[in-house]
Design a protein around this motif. Structure first.
Motif, PDB file in Angstrom:
ATOM      1  N   LEU A  14      -9.891   5.418   5.924  1.00  0.00           N
ATOM      2  CA  LEU A  14      -8.652   5.188   5.167  1.00  0.00           C
ATOM      3  C   LEU A  14      -8.563   6.075   3.931  1.00  0.00           C
ATOM      4  N   LEU A  23      -4.829   6.039   2.572  1.00  0.00           N
ATOM      5  CA  LEU A  23      -4.311   5.191   1.503  1.00  0.00           C
ATOM      6  C   LEU A  23      -4.479   5.840   0.137  1.00  0.00           C
ATOM      7  N   LEU A  46      -6.973  -5.664  -2.494  1.00  0.00           N
ATOM      8  CA  LEU A  46      -7.341  -4.663  -1.496  1.00  0.00           C
ATOM      9  C   LEU A  46      -8.179  -3.539  -2.080  1.00  0.00           C
ATOM     10  N   VAL A  60      -5.579   5.413  -3.532  1.00  0.00           N
ATOM     11  CA  VAL A  60      -6.498   4.514  -4.221  1.00  0.00           C
ATOM     12  C   VAL A  60      -6.793   5.034  -5.622  1.00  0.00           C
ATOM     13  N   ALA A 113     -10.581  -0.055  -0.485  1.00  0.00           N
ATOM     14  CA  ALA A 113     -10.684   0.736   0.738  1.00  0.00           C
ATOM     15  C   ALA A 113     -11.892   1.653   0.716  1.00  0.00           C
ATOM     16  N   VAL A 167      -6.885  -0.175  -3.838  1.00  0.00           N
ATOM     17  CA  VAL A 167      -5.684   0.359  -3.201  1.00  0.00           C
ATOM     18  C   VAL A 167      -4.514   0.259  -4.182  1.00  0.00           C
ATOM     19  N   HIS A 220     -11.661   2.731  -5.961  1.00  0.00           N
ATOM     20  CA  HIS A 220     -11.331   2.407  -4.572  1.00  0.00           C
ATOM     21  C   HIS A 220     -10.368   1.236  -4.427  1.00  0.00           C
ATOM     22  N   VAL A 227       0.871  -1.182   0.000  1.00  0.00           N
ATOM     23  CA  VAL A 227       0.000   0.000   0.000  1.00  0.00           C
ATOM     24  C   VAL A 227       0.902   1.223   0.000  1.00  0.00           C
TER      25      VAL A 227
END
Length: 175
Positions: free
Chosen positions: A116, A91, A110, A93, A112, A99, A97, A82
């Motif tokens: 986050l 994070l 992943l 992204v 998010a 990651v 969304h 990440v």
């Protein structure tokens, strides 16, 4: 500067205090705070000293994502699975969304939403925003399932293995 939503009447009061020089905003860390007979003496990290009747800490919680105390997030950061967003508040992204890794590649596993994504959307903890984010994550997952289903449906018959009512793609090594 980042500003969170504020009620219009509170915004009007703050704006009025700023215009009338009753309120002064300083972007600096407080090094020391001392009570004196004439009020509060505030020493800032930049060497400036201020005298006032009231000090308001408007910094909120610590927002530096890379300084998180979460063992899981620190592990993901250390392994470069990440990456922090440009503000280091959450994070990084893609628009769906997913990651992004430290190299900017989408993570294969992943997605998010919520806090986050504070650095990306800022307003990210209220129910309306969470609802929209959850919908976007669900759409991303469904798009991935549709793509996998399409791959299975278009695969040559010798690569498809049927088990009961399920069909799945079986990748066999070439000989």
């Amino acid at each position: 500067m980042y500003r969170h939503r504020i009620a219009p009447d509170i915004h009007a009061q703050i704006a009025n205090c700023l215009l009338n020089r009753q309120l002064h905003v300083h972007a600096a860390s407080i090094e020391k705070l001392e009570a004196s007979d004439s009020g509060l003496l505030v020493r800032l990290e930049n060497g400036q000293s201020l005298m006032g009747d009231l000090v308001i800490n408007a910094t909120g919680s610590s927002s530096k994502f890379t300084a998180t105390g979460s063992v899981l997030l620190q592990n993901l950061l250390h392994r470069r699975l990440v990456a922090p967003d440009v503000t280091d508040m959450g994070l990084r992204v893609s628009p769906d969304h997913t990651v992004l890794t430290s190299k900017g590649n989408p993570s294969p596993w992943l997605l998010a939403l919520g806090p986050l994504l504070k650095g990306t959307y800022w307003e990210t903890i209220a129910v309306p925003e969470l609802r929209l984010q959850a919908r976007r994550v669900a759409e991303t997952v469904l798009d991935q399932v549709r793509a996998e289903t399409s791959q299975v449906a278009s695969a040559p018959a010798e690569l498809i293995e049927a088990t009961g009512s399920e069909r799945r793609l079986c990748l066999r090594p070439r000989r």
